[in-house]
Write a protein that holds these residues in place. Structure first.
Motif, PDB file in Angstrom:
ATOM      1  N   VAL A   9       0.843  -1.196   0.000  1.00  0.00           N
ATOM      2  CA  VAL A   9       0.000   0.000   0.000  1.00  0.00           C
ATOM      3  C   VAL A   9       0.878   1.246   0.000  1.00  0.00           C
ATOM      4  O   VAL A   9       0.621   2.198  -0.751  1.00  0.00           O
ATOM      5  CB  VAL A   9      -0.981  -0.005   1.200  1.00  0.00           C
ATOM      6  CG1 VAL A   9      -1.632   1.360   1.391  1.00  0.00           C
ATOM      7  CG2 VAL A   9      -2.039  -1.088   1.013  1.00  0.00           C
ATOM      8  N   GLY A  10       1.926   1.241   0.794  1.00  0.00           N
ATOM      9  CA  GLY A  10       2.849   2.379   0.826  1.00  0.00           C
ATOM     10  C   GLY A  10       3.512   2.626  -0.523  1.00  0.00           C
ATOM     11  O   GLY A  10       3.644   3.771  -0.966  1.00  0.00           O
ATOM     12  N   LYS A  11       3.898   1.550  -1.188  1.00  0.00           N
ATOM     13  CA  LYS A  11       4.509   1.693  -2.513  1.00  0.00           C
ATOM     14  C   LYS A  11       3.515   2.237  -3.520  1.00  0.00           C
ATOM     15  O   LYS A  11       3.869   3.048  -4.381  1.00  0.00           O
ATOM     16  CB  LYS A  11       5.059   0.348  -2.996  1.00  0.00           C
ATOM     17  CG  LYS A  11       6.341  -0.052  -2.311  1.00  0.00           C
ATOM     18  CD  LYS A  11       6.853  -1.371  -2.849  1.00  0.00           C
ATOM     19  CE  LYS A  11       8.153  -1.771  -2.168  1.00  0.00           C
ATOM     20  NZ  LYS A  11       8.683  -3.031  -2.710  1.00  0.00           N
ATOM     21  N   ARG A  12       2.269   1.820  -3.408  1.00  0.00           N
ATOM     22  CA  ARG A  12       1.238   2.326  -4.316  1.00  0.00           C
ATOM     23  C   ARG A  12       0.952   3.806  -4.046  1.00  0.00           C
ATOM     24  O   ARG A  12       0.699   4.570  -4.982  1.00  0.00           O
ATOM     25  CB  ARG A  12      -0.043   1.499  -4.193  1.00  0.00           C
ATOM     26  CG  ARG A  12       0.107   0.051  -4.606  1.00  0.00           C
ATOM     27  CD  ARG A  12       0.263  -0.135  -6.072  1.00  0.00           C
ATOM     28  NE  ARG A  12      -1.006   0.138  -6.746  1.00  0.00           N
ATOM     29  CZ  ARG A  12      -1.167   0.149  -8.051  1.00  0.00           C
ATOM     30  NH1 ARG A  12      -0.145  -0.068  -8.848  1.00  0.00           N
ATOM     31  NH2 ARG A  12      -2.341   0.406  -8.584  1.00  0.00           N
ATOM     32  N   ILE A  13       1.011   4.231  -2.783  1.00  0.00           N
ATOM     33  CA  ILE A  13       0.854   5.650  -2.463  1.00  0.00           C
ATOM     34  C   ILE A  13       1.988   6.426  -3.130  1.00  0.00           C
ATOM     35  O   ILE A  13       1.750   7.433  -3.803  1.00  0.00           O
ATOM     36  CB  ILE A  13       0.842   5.893  -0.936  1.00  0.00           C
ATOM     37  CG1 ILE A  13      -0.424   5.308  -0.311  1.00  0.00           C
ATOM     38  CG2 ILE A  13       0.969   7.396  -0.624  1.00  0.00           C
ATOM     39  CD1 ILE A  13      -0.423   5.299   1.216  1.00  0.00           C
ATOM     40  N   ARG A  14       3.219   5.960  -2.938  1.00  0.00           N
ATOM     41  CA  ARG A  14       4.377   6.648  -3.524  1.00  0.00           C
ATOM     42  C   ARG A  14       4.283   6.669  -5.052  1.00  0.00           C
ATOM     43  O   ARG A  14       4.536   7.689  -5.685  1.00  0.00           O
ATOM     44  CB  ARG A  14       5.681   5.994  -3.082  1.00  0.00           C
ATOM     45  CG  ARG A  14       6.908   6.722  -3.644  1.00  0.00           C
ATOM     46  CD  ARG A  14       8.229   6.156  -3.154  1.00  0.00           C
ATOM     47  NE  ARG A  14       8.322   4.754  -3.441  1.00  0.00           N
ATOM     48  CZ  ARG A  14       8.616   3.818  -2.531  1.00  0.00           C
ATOM     49  NH1 ARG A  14       8.839   4.157  -1.283  1.00  0.00           N
ATOM     50  NH2 ARG A  14       8.687   2.556  -2.883  1.00  0.00           N
ATOM     51  N   GLN A  15       3.896   5.537  -5.640  1.00  0.00           N
ATOM     52  CA  GLN A  15       3.790   5.450  -7.097  1.00  0.00           C
ATOM     53  C   GLN A  15       2.808   6.490  -7.631  1.00  0.00           C
ATOM     54  O   GLN A  15       3.121   7.234  -8.554  1.00  0.00           O
ATOM     55  CB  GLN A  15       3.335   4.053  -7.509  1.00  0.00           C
ATOM     56  CG  GLN A  15       3.073   3.930  -8.996  1.00  0.00           C
ATOM     57  CD  GLN A  15       2.252   2.717  -9.350  1.00  0.00           C
ATOM     58  OE1 GLN A  15       1.401   2.282  -8.578  1.00  0.00           O
ATOM     59  NE2 GLN A  15       2.498   2.163 -10.514  1.00  0.00           N
ATOM     60  N   ARG A  16       1.623   6.523  -7.058  1.00  0.00           N
ATOM     61  CA  ARG A  16       0.615   7.471  -7.525  1.00  0.00           C
ATOM     62  C   ARG A  16       1.064   8.904  -7.315  1.00  0.00           C
ATOM     63  O   ARG A  16       0.896   9.766  -8.188  1.00  0.00           O
ATOM     64  CB  ARG A  16      -0.720   7.218  -6.817  1.00  0.00           C
ATOM     65  CG  ARG A  16      -1.809   8.169  -7.211  1.00  0.00           C
ATOM     66  CD  ARG A  16      -2.198   8.019  -8.659  1.00  0.00           C
ATOM     67  NE  ARG A  16      -3.228   8.988  -9.003  1.00  0.00           N
ATOM     68  CZ  ARG A  16      -3.624   9.235 -10.221  1.00  0.00           C
ATOM     69  NH1 ARG A  16      -3.112   8.571 -11.230  1.00  0.00           N
ATOM     70  NH2 ARG A  16      -4.551  10.139 -10.441  1.00  0.00           N
ATOM     71  N   ARG A  17       1.668   9.180  -6.170  1.00  0.00           N
ATOM     72  CA  ARG A  17       2.140  10.530  -5.856  1.00  0.00           C
ATOM     73  C   ARG A  17       3.167  10.981  -6.889  1.00  0.00           C
ATOM     74  O   ARG A  17       3.111  12.096  -7.407  1.00  0.00           O
ATOM     75  CB  ARG A  17       2.722  10.557  -4.441  1.00  0.00           C
ATOM     76  CG  ARG A  17       3.093  11.937  -3.954  1.00  0.00           C
ATOM     77  CD  ARG A  17       3.591  11.903  -2.531  1.00  0.00           C
ATOM     78  NE  ARG A  17       4.732  11.039  -2.336  1.00  0.00           N
ATOM     79  CZ  ARG A  17       5.983  11.323  -2.724  1.00  0.00           C
ATOM     80  NH1 ARG A  17       6.254  12.444  -3.362  1.00  0.00           N
ATOM     81  NH2 ARG A  17       6.968  10.478  -2.471  1.00  0.00           N
ATOM     82  N   GLY A  91       9.366   0.986  -6.702  1.00  0.00           N
ATOM     83  CA  GLY A  91      10.385   1.684  -5.938  1.00  0.00           C
ATOM     84  C   GLY A  91      11.477   2.291  -6.793  1.00  0.00           C
ATOM     85  O   GLY A  91      12.380   2.928  -6.279  1.00  0.00           O
ATOM     86  N   ASP A  92      11.414   2.103  -8.104  1.00  0.00           N
ATOM     87  CA  ASP A  92      12.446   2.597  -9.014  1.00  0.00           C
ATOM     88  C   ASP A  92      12.093   4.016  -9.453  1.00  0.00           C
ATOM     89  O   ASP A  92      11.182   4.225 -10.255  1.00  0.00           O
ATOM     90  CB  ASP A  92      12.536   1.655 -10.220  1.00  0.00           C
ATOM     91  CG  ASP A  92      13.661   2.012 -11.175  1.00  0.00           C
ATOM     92  OD1 ASP A  92      14.196   3.149 -11.091  1.00  0.00           O
ATOM     93  OD2 ASP A  92      14.002   1.164 -12.012  1.00  0.00           O
ATOM     94  N   LYS A  93      12.807   5.000  -8.927  1.00  0.00           N
ATOM     95  CA  LYS A  93      12.498   6.397  -9.221  1.00  0.00           C
ATOM     96  C   LYS A  93      12.658   6.704 -10.706  1.00  0.00           C
ATOM     97  O   LYS A  93      11.891   7.474 -11.274  1.00  0.00           O
ATOM     98  CB  LYS A  93      13.388   7.328  -8.398  1.00  0.00           C
ATOM     99  CG  LYS A  93      13.005   7.384  -6.943  1.00  0.00           C
ATOM    100  CD  LYS A  93      13.817   8.398  -6.200  1.00  0.00           C
ATOM    101  CE  LYS A  93      13.362   8.445  -4.752  1.00  0.00           C
ATOM    102  NZ  LYS A  93      14.011   9.504  -4.006  1.00  0.00           N
ATOM    103  N   GLU A  94      13.651   6.094 -11.345  1.00  0.00           N
ATOM    104  CA  GLU A  94      13.859   6.332 -12.775  1.00  0.00           C
ATOM    105  C   GLU A  94      12.673   5.830 -13.591  1.00  0.00           C
ATOM    106  O   GLU A  94      12.200   6.507 -14.508  1.00  0.00           O
ATOM    107  CB  GLU A  94      15.140   5.645 -13.242  1.00  0.00           C
ATOM    108  CG  GLU A  94      15.509   5.962 -14.674  1.00  0.00           C
ATOM    109  CD  GLU A  94      16.817   5.315 -15.063  1.00  0.00           C
ATOM    110  OE1 GLU A  94      16.827   4.088 -15.299  1.00  0.00           O
ATOM    111  OE2 GLU A  94      17.826   6.035 -15.127  1.00  0.00           O
ATOM    112  N   ALA A  95      12.148   4.664 -13.256  1.00  0.00           N
ATOM    113  CA  ALA A  95      10.987   4.121 -13.965  1.00  0.00           C
ATOM    114  C   ALA A  95       9.770   5.016 -13.752  1.00  0.00           C
ATOM    115  O   ALA A  95       9.020   5.292 -14.700  1.00  0.00           O
ATOM    116  CB  ALA A  95      10.692   2.701 -13.500  1.00  0.00           C
TER     117      ALA A  95
END
Length: 124
Positions: A9-17, A91-95
């Motif tokens: 869930v945390g990764k999905r929050i970061r992804q969407r953000r 978690g890959d910022k470049e992607a």
């Protein structure tokens, strides 16, 4: 130790953000909490309550179900079968930057870029 669903869930929050170009501070302001709490949610260090997840989804324009996509019901692992996408892509910022930049391109040019990428991936 964080539960795998909390981490997901945390990764999905970061992804969407990241996809919508929102800072942790902006999301925190919209939800009415400190940005440090957003950091803890994104790492899975703190669990997100149902009402808080509702507020986060509302602030980022997605339903609560978005945050659970990729988790099999009753499974102890994530369902990445049938996907060429690595499980750590979230978690890959470049992607994530690539996806955000891709959607900033006008649609007709984006389609041409997509076709070029498909050709290049077939060659590799």
């Amino acid at each position: 130790m964080a539960h795998m669903v909390d981490v997901h869930v945390g990764k999905r929050i970061r992804q969407r953000r990241w996809l919508i170009g929102m800072t942790q501070q902006k999301l925190a302001d919209l939800v009415g909490i400190k940005f440090q709490q957003i950091q803890k949610y994104e790492t899975g260090a703190n669990r997100v309550s149902a009402s808080r997840l509702w507020d986060i989804g509302d602030a980022m324009g997605v339903p609560v179900a978005f945050f659970f996509e990729g988790v099999k019901e009753g499974a102890s692992r994530f369902d990445h079968t049938g996907s060429d996408v690595p499980p750590d892509m979230l978690g890959d910022k470049e992607a994530m930057e690539l996806v955000r930049t891709y959607y900033a391109i006008p649609e007709n040019q984006r389609r041409r870029l997509f076709e070029l990428a498909r050709v290049l991936s077939d060659v590799a």
